[in-house]
Design a protein around this motif. Structure first.
Motif, PDB file in Angstrom:
ATOM      1  N   SER A 216       9.434 -25.741  -1.695  1.00 51.22           N
ATOM      2  CA  SER A 216       9.539 -24.680  -1.162  1.00 51.22           C
ATOM      3  C   SER A 216       8.636 -23.872  -0.662  1.00 51.22           C
ATOM      4  O   SER A 216       8.138 -23.544  -2.149  1.00 51.22           O
ATOM      5  N   LEU A 217       8.056 -23.710   0.276  1.00 50.81           N
ATOM      6  CA  LEU A 217       6.892 -22.408   0.886  1.00 50.81           C
ATOM      7  C   LEU A 217       7.192 -21.282   0.925  1.00 50.81           C
ATOM      8  O   LEU A 217       8.031 -21.746   2.102  1.00 50.81           O
ATOM      9  N   TYR A 218       7.191 -19.925   0.620  1.00 51.99           N
ATOM     10  CA  TYR A 218       7.448 -18.943   0.862  1.00 51.99           C
ATOM     11  C   TYR A 218       6.137 -18.610   2.061  1.00 51.99           C
ATOM     12  O   TYR A 218       5.223 -17.898   1.522  1.00 51.99           O
ATOM     13  N   VAL A 219       6.937 -18.715   3.444  1.00 43.96           N
ATOM     14  CA  VAL A 219       5.842 -18.446   4.567  1.00 43.96           C
ATOM     15  C   VAL A 219       6.125 -16.652   5.511  1.00 43.96           C
ATOM     16  O   VAL A 219       7.220 -16.857   5.619  1.00 43.96           O
ATOM     17  N   VAL A 220       4.875 -16.234   5.127  1.00 42.76           N
ATOM     18  CA  VAL A 220       5.668 -14.854   5.963  1.00 42.76           C
ATOM     19  C   VAL A 220       4.386 -14.387   7.380  1.00 42.76           C
ATOM     20  O   VAL A 220       3.775 -15.229   7.421  1.00 42.76           O
ATOM     21  N   ALA A 221       4.396 -14.120   8.554  1.00 45.64           N
ATOM     22  CA  ALA A 221       3.638 -13.800   9.065  1.00 45.64           C
ATOM     23  C   ALA A 221       4.017 -12.381   9.635  1.00 45.64           C
ATOM     24  O   ALA A 221       5.451 -11.697   8.960  1.00 45.64           O
ATOM     25  N   GLY A 222       3.214 -11.967  10.429  1.00 50.98           N
ATOM     26  CA  GLY A 222       3.666 -10.672  11.151  1.00 50.98           C
ATOM     27  C   GLY A 222       3.400  -9.620   9.526  1.00 50.98           C
ATOM     28  O   GLY A 222       3.423  -8.363   9.732  1.00 50.98           O
ATOM     29  N   LEU A 223       1.885  -9.645   8.915  1.00 48.39           N
ATOM     30  CA  LEU A 223       2.522  -8.898   6.893  1.00 48.39           C
ATOM     31  C   LEU A 223       1.796  -7.439   7.663  1.00 48.39           C
ATOM     32  O   LEU A 223       0.615  -7.668   8.251  1.00 48.39           O
ATOM     33  N   SER A 224       1.983  -6.928   6.444  1.00 45.78           N
ATOM     34  CA  SER A 224       1.603  -4.803   7.416  1.00 45.78           C
ATOM     35  C   SER A 224       2.076  -4.316   5.644  1.00 45.78           C
ATOM     36  O   SER A 224       2.825  -4.792   5.103  1.00 45.78           O
ATOM     37  N   ALA A 225       0.721  -4.013   5.133  1.00 45.83           N
ATOM     38  CA  ALA A 225       0.256  -3.352   3.897  1.00 45.83           C
ATOM     39  C   ALA A 225       0.131  -1.990   4.130  1.00 45.83           C
ATOM     40  O   ALA A 225      -1.141  -2.028   4.640  1.00 45.83           O
ATOM     41  N   GLN A 226       0.386  -1.519   4.008  1.00 44.21           N
ATOM     42  CA  GLN A 226      -0.592   0.219   3.576  1.00 44.21           C
ATOM     43  C   GLN A 226      -0.148   0.845   2.593  1.00 44.21           C
ATOM     44  O   GLN A 226       1.418   0.963   1.422  1.00 44.21           O
ATOM     45  N   TYR A 227      -1.082   1.000   1.148  1.00 36.59           N
ATOM     46  CA  TYR A 227      -1.184   1.616   0.361  1.00 36.59           C
ATOM     47  C   TYR A 227      -2.174   2.604   0.003  1.00 36.59           C
ATOM     48  O   TYR A 227      -3.191   1.943   0.355  1.00 36.59           O
ATOM     49  N   VAL A 228      -1.686   3.362  -1.253  1.00 30.72           N
ATOM     50  CA  VAL A 228      -2.643   4.441  -1.444  1.00 30.72           C
ATOM     51  C   VAL A 228      -2.504   4.256  -3.060  1.00 30.72           C
ATOM     52  O   VAL A 228      -1.592   3.788  -3.927  1.00 30.72           O
ATOM     53  N   SER A 229      -3.553   4.978  -3.707  1.00 28.04           N
ATOM     54  CA  SER A 229      -3.875   5.195  -5.010  1.00 28.04           C
ATOM     55  C   SER A 229      -4.112   6.763  -5.619  1.00 28.04           C
ATOM     56  O   SER A 229      -5.332   6.576  -4.716  1.00 28.04           O
ATOM     57  N   SER A 230      -3.714   7.345  -6.343  1.00 29.52           N
ATOM     58  CA  SER A 230      -3.849   8.693  -6.631  1.00 29.52           C
ATOM     59  C   SER A 230      -5.628   8.251  -7.271  1.00 29.52           C
ATOM     60  O   SER A 230      -6.015   9.804  -7.660  1.00 29.52           O
ATOM     61  N   THR A 231      -6.294   7.612  -8.132  1.00 28.12           N
ATOM     62  CA  THR A 231      -7.352   7.461  -8.659  1.00 28.12           C
ATOM     63  C   THR A 231      -8.498   7.711  -7.500  1.00 28.12           C
ATOM     64  O   THR A 231      -8.580   8.185  -6.075  1.00 28.12           O
ATOM     65  N   LYS A 232      -9.416   9.185  -8.727  1.00 27.26           N
ATOM     66  CA  LYS A 232     -10.262   9.559  -7.287  1.00 27.26           C
ATOM     67  C   LYS A 232     -11.699   8.777  -7.333  1.00 27.26           C
ATOM     68  O   LYS A 232     -12.433   8.629  -9.127  1.00 27.26           O
ATOM     69  N   PHE A 233     -12.074   7.906  -6.662  1.00 26.71           N
ATOM     70  CA  PHE A 233     -13.277   6.955  -6.911  1.00 26.71           C
ATOM     71  C   PHE A 233     -15.101   7.268  -6.830  1.00 26.71           C
ATOM     72  O   PHE A 233     -14.662   8.486  -6.090  1.00 26.71           O
ATOM     73  N   SER A 234     -15.604   7.463  -7.660  1.00 31.47           N
ATOM     74  CA  SER A 234     -16.704   8.298  -7.171  1.00 31.47           C
ATOM     75  C   SER A 234     -17.501   7.173  -6.024  1.00 31.47           C
ATOM     76  O   SER A 234     -17.287   6.283  -5.570  1.00 31.47           O
TER      77      SER A 234
END
Length: 300
Positions: A216-234
């Motif tokens: 089987s395949l796991y199929v999705v629709a209407g994907l929404s991803a929101q994430y943050v990182s505490s790393t301080k990027f230069s």
């Protein structure tokens, strides 16, 4: 300090747990596969002979249909009309030279997907070894500077799908499951042909060409991803991330236009990153495949 590989493993464990996927039999698609509207592309995923890997990928150039056809052709049928091997040979002869098909195509997938339930899950990873996984963006190494810095910080977010579907069509009329099960159950003697180079070991053994099967395949629709990182990027790292975002960002690596995907990356005054990813409503994306070893797939 968390490595990027550890971050990815934890995310996969969290995601699979939320979706009810048996992790020991699942393989990740990298990148997630935005499906076009034709049947052939969808069915090609089921026509794959999976490798023994965390990632879903073909094991060489041979397909399930080709391996199955060669196997059935080599076996010795019984005398009865309902003998599984005899039936399988007739089915393949009737199928002819047409491309292999499965019981449900793209239109059926969309119908099922639109009725599939939603799912969402939180993820947090408070802040290596050789790995098949990419890093922060598609194709990058998990040990690259920005990927290491990202994983070393606190990563948290929310991931949601409007629809989640375990999609499991069956092979069409060219396939006879009982014939393959019979061949698996008999290590020697009939139906195996002693004069053929195709043997139980060359098919199902440790070096065989049909050790695993896509169920089987796991199929999705209407994907929404929101994430943050505490790393301080230069500033330099921020620029590198923005420049490479078109290759798709962790964890699905969907580039612009794939399934209507849009990715937004923002950095605050301290250099902390926020990433937002969405795909179009009703547009299917394959995120994982369920792969079973021959012993389970064929009931051995």
């Amino acid at each position: 300090m968390t490595s990027f590989v550890e971050l990815q493993q934890r995310f996969i464990t969290t995601e699979f747990g939320a979706l009810g996927i048996v992790a020991s039999h699942a393989q990740v698609l990298q990148p997630a596969s935005a499906l076009p509207t034709d049947d052939a592309t969808l069915w090609s995923l089921f026509n794959t002979i999976p490798s023994d890997s965390t990632l879903f990928s073909p094991d060489g150039d041979e397909t399930f249909f080709a391996a199955y056809s060669a196997l059935i052709d080599s076996l010795i049928p019984g005398s009865g009309l309902l003998d599984p091997i005899a039936v399988a040979k007739r089915k393949l002869e009737e199928w002819g030279h047409a491309d292999p098909a499965w019981s449900v195509g793209y239109a059926g997938l969309i119908s099922q997907l639109n009725l599939a339930p939603s799912n969402e899950f939180p993820f947090s990873n408070p802040g290596g070894p050789a790995s098949p996984f990419w890093g922060l963006w598609g194709g990058s190494a998990p040990a690259s500077g920005q990927s290491v810095a990202f994983a070393a910080g606190d990563v948290s977010g929310q991931f949601a799908f409007a629809n989640v579907l375990p999609f499991a069509p069956t092979p069409s009329d060219w396939y006879v499951s009982s014939a393959l099960s019979l061949a698996y159950a008999k290590h020697s003697g009939k139906p195996w042909n002693p004069d053929s180079p195709i043997t139980w070991d060359s098919t199902f053994g440790p070096s065989g060409n049909m050790q695993r099967f896509v169920t089987s395949l796991y199929v999705v629709a209407g994907l929404s991803a929101q994430y943050v990182s505490s790393t301080k990027f230069s500033k330099a790292d921020q620029q590198a991330i923005q420049e490479n975002a078109a290759d798709g960002m962790w964890p699905y690596y969907l580039g612009p236009g794939a399934a209507g995907a849009t990715t937004k990356i923002q950095f605050d005054a301290q250099g902390k990153m926020k990433v937002g990813l969405t795909t179009g409503s009703g547009q299917p994306v394959v995120i994982a495949a369920l792969v079973l070893p021959a012993a389970q797939y064929l009931g051995g």
